[in-house]
Design a protein around this motif. Structure first.
Motif, PDB file in Angstrom:
ATOM      1  N   ASN A 128       2.785  38.575  43.224  1.00  0.00           N
ATOM      2  CA  ASN A 128       2.279  39.645  44.078  1.00  0.00           C
ATOM      3  C   ASN A 128       3.338  39.929  45.141  1.00  0.00           C
ATOM      4  O   ASN A 128       3.395  39.257  46.159  1.00  0.00           O
ATOM      5  CB  ASN A 128       0.938  39.281  44.715  1.00  0.00           C
ATOM      6  CG  ASN A 128       0.415  40.414  45.584  1.00  0.00           C
ATOM      7  OD1 ASN A 128       0.444  40.341  46.804  1.00  0.00           O
ATOM      8  ND2 ASN A 128      -0.023  41.498  44.974  1.00  0.00           N
ATOM      9  N   SER A 185      -0.276  48.747  27.673  1.00  0.00           N
ATOM     10  CA  SER A 185      -0.623  47.327  27.828  1.00  0.00           C
ATOM     11  C   SER A 185      -0.269  46.907  29.244  1.00  0.00           C
ATOM     12  O   SER A 185       0.571  47.522  29.889  1.00  0.00           O
ATOM     13  CB  SER A 185       0.181  46.486  26.820  1.00  0.00           C
ATOM     14  OG  SER A 185       0.134  45.111  27.166  1.00  0.00           O
ATOM     15  N   PHE A 186      -0.904  45.846  29.728  1.00  0.00           N
ATOM     16  CA  PHE A 186      -0.543  45.283  31.036  1.00  0.00           C
ATOM     17  C   PHE A 186       0.469  44.137  30.893  1.00  0.00           C
ATOM     18  O   PHE A 186       0.904  43.557  31.888  1.00  0.00           O
ATOM     19  CB  PHE A 186      -1.793  44.764  31.765  1.00  0.00           C
ATOM     20  CG  PHE A 186      -2.675  45.830  32.381  1.00  0.00           C
ATOM     21  CD1 PHE A 186      -2.203  47.107  32.650  1.00  0.00           C
ATOM     22  CD2 PHE A 186      -3.999  45.542  32.719  1.00  0.00           C
ATOM     23  CE1 PHE A 186      -3.018  48.073  33.235  1.00  0.00           C
ATOM     24  CE2 PHE A 186      -4.824  46.501  33.304  1.00  0.00           C
ATOM     25  CZ  PHE A 186      -4.335  47.765  33.559  1.00  0.00           C
ATOM     26  N   GLU A 191     -10.152  37.779  42.702  1.00  0.00           N
ATOM     27  CA  GLU A 191     -10.826  38.549  41.648  1.00  0.00           C
ATOM     28  C   GLU A 191     -10.067  38.432  40.326  1.00  0.00           C
ATOM     29  O   GLU A 191     -10.675  38.284  39.266  1.00  0.00           O
ATOM     30  CB  GLU A 191     -10.922  40.032  42.046  1.00  0.00           C
ATOM     31  CG  GLU A 191     -11.888  40.309  43.188  1.00  0.00           C
ATOM     32  CD  GLU A 191     -11.983  41.794  43.532  1.00  0.00           C
ATOM     33  OE1 GLU A 191     -11.271  42.616  42.905  1.00  0.00           O
ATOM     34  OE2 GLU A 191     -12.771  42.135  44.437  1.00  0.00           O
ATOM     35  N   PHE A 192      -8.732  38.489  40.406  1.00  0.00           N
ATOM     36  CA  PHE A 192      -7.911  38.316  39.200  1.00  0.00           C
ATOM     37  C   PHE A 192      -8.226  36.977  38.546  1.00  0.00           C
ATOM     38  O   PHE A 192      -8.357  36.866  37.326  1.00  0.00           O
ATOM     39  CB  PHE A 192      -6.424  38.407  39.577  1.00  0.00           C
ATOM     40  CG  PHE A 192      -5.478  38.050  38.463  1.00  0.00           C
ATOM     41  CD1 PHE A 192      -5.259  38.925  37.404  1.00  0.00           C
ATOM     42  CD2 PHE A 192      -4.799  36.838  38.459  1.00  0.00           C
ATOM     43  CE1 PHE A 192      -4.378  38.601  36.365  1.00  0.00           C
ATOM     44  CE2 PHE A 192      -3.917  36.498  37.435  1.00  0.00           C
ATOM     45  CZ  PHE A 192      -3.715  37.388  36.393  1.00  0.00           C
ATOM     46  N   ALA A 250     -10.914  35.366  38.541  1.00  0.00           N
ATOM     47  CA  ALA A 250     -12.237  35.290  37.916  1.00  0.00           C
ATOM     48  C   ALA A 250     -12.117  35.472  36.402  1.00  0.00           C
ATOM     49  O   ALA A 250     -12.993  35.046  35.645  1.00  0.00           O
ATOM     50  CB  ALA A 250     -13.165  36.350  38.506  1.00  0.00           C
ATOM     51  N   PHE A 251     -11.017  36.085  35.957  1.00  0.00           N
ATOM     52  CA  PHE A 251     -10.863  36.410  34.532  1.00  0.00           C
ATOM     53  C   PHE A 251      -9.564  35.899  33.922  1.00  0.00           C
ATOM     54  O   PHE A 251      -9.341  36.044  32.727  1.00  0.00           O
ATOM     55  CB  PHE A 251     -10.930  37.929  34.317  1.00  0.00           C
ATOM     56  CG  PHE A 251     -12.233  38.505  34.711  1.00  0.00           C
ATOM     57  CD1 PHE A 251     -13.292  38.491  33.826  1.00  0.00           C
ATOM     58  CD2 PHE A 251     -12.442  39.018  35.981  1.00  0.00           C
ATOM     59  CE1 PHE A 251     -14.531  38.996  34.175  1.00  0.00           C
ATOM     60  CE2 PHE A 251     -13.672  39.522  36.351  1.00  0.00           C
ATOM     61  CZ  PHE A 251     -14.725  39.508  35.454  1.00  0.00           C
ATOM     62  N   ASN A 252      -8.669  35.357  34.750  1.00  0.00           N
ATOM     63  CA  ASN A 252      -7.343  34.968  34.264  1.00  0.00           C
ATOM     64  C   ASN A 252      -6.941  33.640  34.902  1.00  0.00           C
ATOM     65  O   ASN A 252      -7.163  33.427  36.090  1.00  0.00           O
ATOM     66  CB  ASN A 252      -6.296  36.022  34.663  1.00  0.00           C
ATOM     67  CG  ASN A 252      -6.666  37.416  34.194  1.00  0.00           C
ATOM     68  OD1 ASN A 252      -6.356  37.795  33.069  1.00  0.00           O
ATOM     69  ND2 ASN A 252      -7.333  38.189  35.044  1.00  0.00           N
ATOM     70  N   ARG A 287      -8.412  40.080  46.416  1.00  0.00           N
ATOM     71  CA  ARG A 287      -8.048  40.755  45.163  1.00  0.00           C
ATOM     72  C   ARG A 287      -7.482  39.756  44.152  1.00  0.00           C
ATOM     73  O   ARG A 287      -7.795  39.813  42.958  1.00  0.00           O
ATOM     74  CB  ARG A 287      -7.007  41.851  45.427  1.00  0.00           C
ATOM     75  CG  ARG A 287      -7.557  42.995  46.252  1.00  0.00           C
ATOM     76  CD  ARG A 287      -6.472  43.970  46.685  1.00  0.00           C
ATOM     77  NE  ARG A 287      -6.969  44.864  47.722  1.00  0.00           N
ATOM     78  CZ  ARG A 287      -7.717  45.941  47.497  1.00  0.00           C
ATOM     79  NH1 ARG A 287      -8.021  46.273  46.266  1.00  0.00           N
ATOM     80  NH2 ARG A 287      -8.154  46.680  48.495  1.00  0.00           N
ATOM     81  N   ILE A 288      -6.633  38.851  44.639  1.00  0.00           N
ATOM     82  CA  ILE A 288      -6.037  37.854  43.739  1.00  0.00           C
ATOM     83  C   ILE A 288      -7.123  36.890  43.246  1.00  0.00           C
ATOM     84  O   ILE A 288      -7.122  36.468  42.090  1.00  0.00           O
ATOM     85  CB  ILE A 288      -4.872  37.126  44.445  1.00  0.00           C
ATOM     86  CG1 ILE A 288      -3.742  38.133  44.722  1.00  0.00           C
ATOM     87  CG2 ILE A 288      -4.356  35.963  43.599  1.00  0.00           C
ATOM     88  CD1 ILE A 288      -2.623  37.617  45.617  1.00  0.00           C
ATOM     89  N   MET A 322       1.300  42.616  34.593  1.00  0.00           N
ATOM     90  CA  MET A 322       1.398  43.416  35.822  1.00  0.00           C
ATOM     91  C   MET A 322       0.072  43.439  36.569  1.00  0.00           C
ATOM     92  O   MET A 322      -0.120  44.255  37.466  1.00  0.00           O
ATOM     93  CB  MET A 322       1.830  44.843  35.489  1.00  0.00           C
ATOM     94  CG  MET A 322       0.938  45.547  34.482  1.00  0.00           C
ATOM     95  SD  MET A 322       1.110  47.347  34.516  1.00  0.00           S
ATOM     96  CE  MET A 322       0.230  47.726  36.038  1.00  0.00           C
ATOM     97  N   GLN A 323      -0.820  42.521  36.242  1.00  0.00           N
ATOM     98  CA  GLN A 323      -2.190  42.623  36.734  1.00  0.00           C
ATOM     99  C   GLN A 323      -2.387  42.217  38.189  1.00  0.00           C
ATOM    100  O   GLN A 323      -3.485  42.315  38.711  1.00  0.00           O
ATOM    101  CB  GLN A 323      -3.122  41.818  35.830  1.00  0.00           C
ATOM    102  CG  GLN A 323      -3.288  42.510  34.485  1.00  0.00           C
ATOM    103  CD  GLN A 323      -4.153  41.714  33.548  1.00  0.00           C
ATOM    104  OE1 GLN A 323      -3.657  40.918  32.770  1.00  0.00           O
ATOM    105  NE2 GLN A 323      -5.445  41.913  33.645  1.00  0.00           N
ATOM    106  N   THR A 324      -1.315  41.772  38.841  1.00  0.00           N
ATOM    107  CA  THR A 324      -1.436  41.460  40.268  1.00  0.00           C
ATOM    108  C   THR A 324      -0.547  42.377  41.106  1.00  0.00           C
ATOM    109  O   THR A 324      -0.129  42.025  42.195  1.00  0.00           O
ATOM    110  CB  THR A 324      -1.128  39.976  40.523  1.00  0.00           C
ATOM    111  OG1 THR A 324       0.094  39.630  39.841  1.00  0.00           O
ATOM    112  CG2 THR A 324      -2.238  39.095  39.982  1.00  0.00           C
ATOM    113  N   THR A 325      -0.307  43.566  40.567  1.00  0.00           N
ATOM    114  CA  THR A 325       0.379  44.615  41.327  1.00  0.00           C
ATOM    115  C   THR A 325      -0.543  45.165  42.415  1.00  0.00           C
ATOM    116  O   THR A 325      -1.764  45.077  42.288  1.00  0.00           O
ATOM    117  CB  THR A 325       0.804  45.777  40.406  1.00  0.00           C
ATOM    118  OG1 THR A 325       1.395  46.807  41.205  1.00  0.00           O
ATOM    119  CG2 THR A 325      -0.387  46.388  39.676  1.00  0.00           C
TER     120      THR A 325
END
Lengths: 235, 235
Positions: free
Chosen positions: A157, A145-146, A180-181, A183-185, A177-178, A132-135
């Motif tokens: 999204n 948990s996500f 930024e996501f 950067a880690f995923n 924002r996406i 759910m990390q791109t909500t």
């Protein structure tokens, strides 16, 4: 064979609830008399009963009986016995928290993967991805948990918004924002504009509706995808 | 005596980084030669070194030497010895995750509560509240908790945006999102527009800048607060 509709929004501006999707849903839920509505994303304003009533009215017009999952004493059993599902929008943090709390995240994923038709709109679509990390939602509650249903091998999204080039607001755009996501995923993210949906039939995933969608991959320039694009191999 | 500046944004449209705040910061960090910059919110794009350099250039113009917390071998010790802090913006989920990972959330809170001057912008302001649950950021990483510094007894929504009455977008407005937060939480939320900041001096909290701020309380109609409003008793 998986049979899933993943819609950006339940409602188009000026339209009624689910109105634009009804012809699609009539086919999607063909021969299903009873569908379970998952109202858990709703953070108040209206009760689960009222939210279910609103969704049931739309489904009634295509001769399907909708019943809220909150009405069942044993939600896991209700999921095992279901002929179809609709998860409505609201807040994704709340929806995910409730699915874990009721211990039905896995049961729902398995049931849908085994072929029970599913419809998601907004938050109900967010949970179809790997996480759910791109909500776009606010973290009003802390989920255990996500991780989400993983019905497809990428993230969504919903309500995707293009940057407003006239804006003087300094907050991040959706695209930032996406990024930024990413950067880690490494999970790809599909920005679904309001009026777009994904049709999942077995392993085939197709972009539907009249609009383009925007695909974000880690370390790549985002691309616009035409309607009817095949997303089956996206991961 | 607490001495804290909590700013909605680092940068105003058309202005340079921290430019509009520099006269305030000159007084805020008076007699402090060395201030520690916390760059952890930055999710890529530029490195912690580059981000620190950007902030250091602004602080250099008021004759303060800024050093990134990431440069210290022992961040907790660096916090104990600090003369002042600036936490920059970025992603609040990332910032909070990093503060917990480096085990400095509590040390930072105690040091600031004991009187070491602090400046936060955007994500660095979000963490001044009781929780990060009214952030606008995307959950790109799963923090061990949503609890933050608790330097004030309410929550912030930086970069507060008024609803766009011409929009045909069906996603939730900022006001709706904060209302969702209040379905589960009784903590007041202050929507700080870009150009506003809070000045905390001991137990006195004052709204600064030329703009009004919007105050949201559970089960109450939101109200507009004039600049110079006293928020000392808000909780």
């Amino acid at each position: 064979m998986k049979s899933i509709i993943i819609a950006s929004t339940s409602t188009l501006h000026g339209g009624n609830y689910l109105e634009y999707l009804l012809p699609v849903l009539e086919t999607h839920f063909k021969n299903r008399k009873n569908v379970i509505f998952i109202p858990y994303a709703r953070p108040g304003g209206i009760s689960h009963d009222e939210y279910t009533k609103k969704a049931a009215e739309a489904f009634d017009s295509i001769n399907i009986n909708l019943r809220g999952l909150h009405e069942f004493e044993n939600p896991e059993e209700a999921i095992q016995n279901a002929e179809g599902f609709f998860t409505g929008g609201g807040n994704t943090f709340l929806l995910v928290t409730q699915l874990y709390k009721h211990k039905i995240m896995q049961a729902l994923a398995e049931k849908v993967k085994s072929g029970t038709p599913y419809l998601g709109t907004s938050a109900g679509s967010n949970i179809c991805g790997l996480s759910m990390q791109t909500t776009n939602d606010m973290p009003i509650i802390y989920p255990p948990s996500f991780q989400t249903l993983g019905l497809i091998s990428f993230n969504l999204n919903p309500h995707y918004l293009d940057p407003d080039t006239n804006s003087q607001h300094m907050g991040e755009t959706r695209e930032t924002r996406i990024k930024e996501f990413h950067a880690f995923n490494s999970i790809p993210v599909l920005g679904l504009r309001e009026g777009s949906w994904l049709e999942v039939k077995g392993e085939k995933i197709t972009l539907k509706g009249n609009l383009k969608a925007r695909l974000f991959k880690q370390n790549e320039t985002p691309v616009e995808l035409e309607s009817e694009s095949d997303l089956s191999n996206l991961k």
